[in-house]
Design a protein around this motif. Structure first.
Motif, PDB file in Angstrom:
ATOM      1  N   ILE A 200       0.594  -1.064   0.057  1.00  0.00           N
ATOM      2  CA  ILE A 200       0.052   0.132   0.007  1.00  0.00           C
ATOM      3  C   ILE A 200       0.984   1.470  -0.051  1.00  0.00           C
ATOM      4  O   ILE A 200       2.076   1.303   0.651  1.00  0.00           O
ATOM      5  CB  ILE A 200      -0.809   0.088   1.146  1.00  0.00           C
ATOM      6  CG1 ILE A 200      -1.823   1.202   1.192  1.00  0.00           C
ATOM      7  CG2 ILE A 200      -0.473  -0.002   2.441  1.00  0.00           C
ATOM      8  CD1 ILE A 200      -3.211   1.403   1.903  1.00  0.00           C
ATOM      9  N   ILE A 201       0.522   2.178  -0.815  1.00  0.00           N
ATOM     10  CA  ILE A 201       1.104   3.640  -0.694  1.00  0.00           C
ATOM     11  C   ILE A 201      -0.023   4.572  -0.111  1.00  0.00           C
ATOM     12  O   ILE A 201      -1.009   4.703  -0.253  1.00  0.00           O
ATOM     13  CB  ILE A 201       1.428   4.172  -2.078  1.00  0.00           C
ATOM     14  CG1 ILE A 201       2.051   3.182  -2.854  1.00  0.00           C
ATOM     15  CG2 ILE A 201       1.680   5.583  -2.026  1.00  0.00           C
ATOM     16  CD1 ILE A 201       3.760   3.724  -2.936  1.00  0.00           C
ATOM     17  N   PHE A 202       0.731   5.156   1.100  1.00  0.00           N
ATOM     18  CA  PHE A 202       0.030   6.226   1.889  1.00  0.00           C
ATOM     19  C   PHE A 202       0.406   7.653   1.094  1.00  0.00           C
ATOM     20  O   PHE A 202       1.538   7.817   1.115  1.00  0.00           O
ATOM     21  CB  PHE A 202       0.229   6.201   3.194  1.00  0.00           C
ATOM     22  CG  PHE A 202      -0.424   4.913   4.023  1.00  0.00           C
ATOM     23  CD1 PHE A 202      -1.886   5.023   4.258  1.00  0.00           C
ATOM     24  CD2 PHE A 202       0.341   3.936   4.449  1.00  0.00           C
ATOM     25  CE1 PHE A 202      -2.522   4.060   4.999  1.00  0.00           C
ATOM     26  CE2 PHE A 202      -0.277   2.860   4.766  1.00  0.00           C
ATOM     27  CZ  PHE A 202      -1.886   2.763   5.319  1.00  0.00           C
ATOM     28  N   GLY A 203      -0.476   8.584   0.750  1.00  0.00           N
ATOM     29  CA  GLY A 203      -0.057   9.777   0.237  1.00  0.00           C
ATOM     30  C   GLY A 203      -0.663  10.896   1.276  1.00  0.00           C
ATOM     31  O   GLY A 203      -1.959  10.848   1.307  1.00  0.00           O
ATOM     32  N   ASP A 204       0.172  11.793   1.550  1.00  0.00           N
ATOM     33  CA  ASP A 204      -0.640  12.698   2.449  1.00  0.00           C
ATOM     34  C   ASP A 204      -0.582  14.454   1.624  1.00  0.00           C
ATOM     35  O   ASP A 204       0.832  14.787   1.588  1.00  0.00           O
ATOM     36  CB  ASP A 204      -0.160  12.907   3.780  1.00  0.00           C
ATOM     37  CG  ASP A 204      -0.699  13.762   4.876  1.00  0.00           C
ATOM     38  OD1 ASP A 204      -1.662  14.297   4.330  1.00  0.00           O
ATOM     39  OD2 ASP A 204      -0.385  13.960   6.017  1.00  0.00           O
ATOM     40  N   GLU A 205      -1.534  14.572   1.012  1.00  0.00           N
ATOM     41  CA  GLU A 205      -1.281  15.990   0.281  1.00  0.00           C
ATOM     42  C   GLU A 205      -0.127  15.499  -0.569  1.00  0.00           C
ATOM     43  O   GLU A 205       0.843  16.681  -0.892  1.00  0.00           O
ATOM     44  CB  GLU A 205      -1.395  16.966   1.059  1.00  0.00           C
ATOM     45  CG  GLU A 205      -2.478  17.433   1.840  1.00  0.00           C
ATOM     46  CD  GLU A 205      -3.644  17.982   0.999  1.00  0.00           C
ATOM     47  OE1 GLU A 205      -3.654  17.950   0.043  1.00  0.00           O
ATOM     48  OE2 GLU A 205      -4.539  18.182   1.673  1.00  0.00           O
ATOM     49  N   PRO A 206      -0.256  14.610  -1.439  1.00  0.00           N
ATOM     50  CA  PRO A 206       0.897  14.408  -2.373  1.00  0.00           C
ATOM     51  C   PRO A 206       1.461  15.318  -3.494  1.00  0.00           C
ATOM     52  O   PRO A 206       2.324  15.692  -4.030  1.00  0.00           O
ATOM     53  CB  PRO A 206       0.887  12.982  -2.946  1.00  0.00           C
ATOM     54  CG  PRO A 206      -0.475  12.804  -2.893  1.00  0.00           C
ATOM     55  CD  PRO A 206      -0.993  13.401  -1.654  1.00  0.00           C
TER      56      PRO A 206
ATOM     57  N   THR B 183      -1.096  -2.015  -6.890  1.00  0.00           N
ATOM     58  CA  THR B 183      -0.862  -1.371  -5.486  1.00  0.00           C
ATOM     59  C   THR B 183      -1.867  -0.621  -5.006  1.00  0.00           C
ATOM     60  O   THR B 183      -2.621   0.042  -5.705  1.00  0.00           O
ATOM     61  CB  THR B 183       0.565  -0.564  -5.573  1.00  0.00           C
ATOM     62  OG1 THR B 183       1.499  -1.265  -6.200  1.00  0.00           O
ATOM     63  CG2 THR B 183       0.999  -0.086  -4.106  1.00  0.00           C
ATOM     64  N   THR B 184      -2.218  -1.045  -3.583  1.00  0.00           N
ATOM     65  CA  THR B 184      -3.300  -0.251  -3.013  1.00  0.00           C
ATOM     66  C   THR B 184      -2.672   1.298  -2.731  1.00  0.00           C
ATOM     67  O   THR B 184      -1.728   1.168  -2.360  1.00  0.00           O
ATOM     68  CB  THR B 184      -3.797  -1.051  -1.663  1.00  0.00           C
ATOM     69  OG1 THR B 184      -3.816  -2.268  -1.923  1.00  0.00           O
ATOM     70  CG2 THR B 184      -5.054  -0.441  -0.919  1.00  0.00           C
ATOM     71  N   ILE B 185      -3.656   2.157  -2.898  1.00  0.00           N
ATOM     72  CA  ILE B 185      -3.391   3.541  -2.649  1.00  0.00           C
ATOM     73  C   ILE B 185      -4.231   4.273  -1.924  1.00  0.00           C
ATOM     74  O   ILE B 185      -5.618   4.007  -2.294  1.00  0.00           O
ATOM     75  CB  ILE B 185      -3.029   4.416  -3.929  1.00  0.00           C
ATOM     76  CG1 ILE B 185      -2.059   3.864  -4.697  1.00  0.00           C
ATOM     77  CG2 ILE B 185      -2.842   5.723  -3.589  1.00  0.00           C
ATOM     78  CD1 ILE B 185      -1.790   4.348  -6.155  1.00  0.00           C
ATOM     79  N   MET B 186      -3.796   5.064  -0.692  1.00  0.00           N
ATOM     80  CA  MET B 186      -4.601   5.722   0.055  1.00  0.00           C
ATOM     81  C   MET B 186      -4.320   7.029   0.053  1.00  0.00           C
ATOM     82  O   MET B 186      -2.890   7.438   0.457  1.00  0.00           O
ATOM     83  CB  MET B 186      -4.961   5.188   1.303  1.00  0.00           C
ATOM     84  CG  MET B 186      -5.681   6.108   2.320  1.00  0.00           C
ATOM     85  SD  MET B 186      -5.774   5.643   3.979  1.00  0.00           S
ATOM     86  CE  MET B 186      -6.167   7.268   4.715  1.00  0.00           C
ATOM     87  N   LEU B 187      -4.993   8.249  -0.376  1.00  0.00           N
ATOM     88  CA  LEU B 187      -4.553   9.601  -0.395  1.00  0.00           C
ATOM     89  C   LEU B 187      -5.371  10.293   0.463  1.00  0.00           C
ATOM     90  O   LEU B 187      -6.449  10.179   0.475  1.00  0.00           O
ATOM     91  CB  LEU B 187      -4.485  10.012  -1.998  1.00  0.00           C
ATOM     92  CG  LEU B 187      -3.628   9.286  -3.115  1.00  0.00           C
ATOM     93  CD1 LEU B 187      -3.869  10.083  -4.055  1.00  0.00           C
ATOM     94  CD2 LEU B 187      -2.091   9.337  -2.580  1.00  0.00           C
ATOM     95  N   VAL B 188      -4.671  11.262   1.234  1.00  0.00           N
ATOM     96  CA  VAL B 188      -5.384  12.349   1.972  1.00  0.00           C
ATOM     97  C   VAL B 188      -5.405  13.571   1.420  1.00  0.00           C
ATOM     98  O   VAL B 188      -4.116  14.068   0.786  1.00  0.00           O
ATOM     99  CB  VAL B 188      -4.606  12.143   3.312  1.00  0.00           C
ATOM    100  CG1 VAL B 188      -4.873  13.750   4.072  1.00  0.00           C
ATOM    101  CG2 VAL B 188      -4.960  10.921   4.444  1.00  0.00           C
TER     102      VAL B 188
END
Ligand SMILES: Nc1ncnc2c1ncn2[C@@H]1O[C@H](COP(=O)(O)OP(=O)(O)OP(=O)(O)O)[C@@H](O)[C@H]1O
Length: 252
Positions: free
Chosen positions: A166-172, A196-201
């Protein structure tokens, strides 16, 4: 579809000057393997805190968070740190890089530090990722001499190096101009299509509109969710409208 992350009744409170601030207020959610999810909400609604909680970067006060069959609260700091390094990738608003190292060395540093024996393989993989992400010619470039978009591409290479689940993105895309932001979102799309799972904030409707499911956060709670139609490269406007209409509907 198998769930990669499950959060149940998560509560997180910060205390400042004897005032309690419940930043995650009974949050329950799941993310399935292969999903492309975003979390949207106004500033201060708890999006980053949620990301830190789900990735085991920060502990929560109550509730359970599972990564696969591992419950994060039962893991030691060392186990969590290993989990993050081997199974998760992180992309932040600005890629934190060391100024005295070139782009390639910055990308490989965390992985080499963890796995010295595999240095040759890591180096090859990093070079190939840099090629794929369009920064192959910048391998030896001083990090002060690249653009924001190129730096963010390097940050994504670093996040992908250990083949995370998983990729976590915080205001990428938060620090990028609109063209670079779109290019970065195109890269996330390809990464997601590769499995790949992705979760973005994000608080940007345009970014949320590029994902497949949007969770809306307000005052530490998930107040709504929305599945978006398939993105075909042409229907972005329609998807942005869907997101902004939803924001209006729930009043945030
Ligand atoms: N380490 C901390 N100590 C105390 N309060 C914190 C801490 N981290 C976050 N907060 C508070 O928690 C609340 C939620 O913050 P968070 O960063 O999760 O929101 P956000 O939705 O990501 O906001 P933004 O879009 O502005 O980044 C805010 O009121 C913030 O001040």
């Amino acid at each position: 579809m198998k769930k990669i992350i499950v959060a149940q009744n998560v509560i997180k409170t910060f205390e400042e000057e004897q005032e309690k601030n419940r930043v995650l207020n009974d949050v329950s959610l799941f993310i399935e393997e292969g999903e492309f999810v975003s979390v949207m909400g106004p500033s201060g609604s708890g999006k980053s805190t949620l990301l830190y909680a789900l990735s085991g970067m920060d502990r929560v006060d109550e509730g359970q968070i599972y990564f696969g069959d591992m419950e994060l609260s039962k893991m030691t700091e060392k186990e969590l740190s290993r989990l993050r390094l081997t199974k998760m990738g992180f992309v932040f608003q600005q890629a934190a890089m060391l100024k005295n190292l070139n782009l390639l060395d910055n990308i490989i540093l965390p992985s080499i530090h963890e796995n010295k024996k595999n240095a040759k393989h890591i180096l090859e993989k990093a070079r190939s990722l840099m090629e794929q992400l369009g920064i192959g010619e910048l391998i030896n470039r001083d990090i002060t001499k690249v653009s924001g978009g190129q730096l963010q591409r390097a940050g994504i290479c670093r996040a992908l190096l250990n083949h995370p689940q998983i990729i976590f993105g915080d205001e990428p895309t938060g620090a990028l101009n609109s063209q670079s932001a779109e290019e970065i979102m195109n890269i996330f799309k390809i990464i997601n299509e590769d499995g790949t799972t992705i979760m973005l904030v994000t608080h940007d409707a345009k970014v949320a509109a590029r994902t497949k499911r949007v969770l809306y956060m307000q005052d530490g709670m998930i107040v709504a969710e929305q599945k978006l139609s398939k993105y075909n490269g042409k229907n972005l406007k329609e998807r942005v409208s869907a997101v902004t209409n939803k924001l209006r509907e729930i009043g945030i």
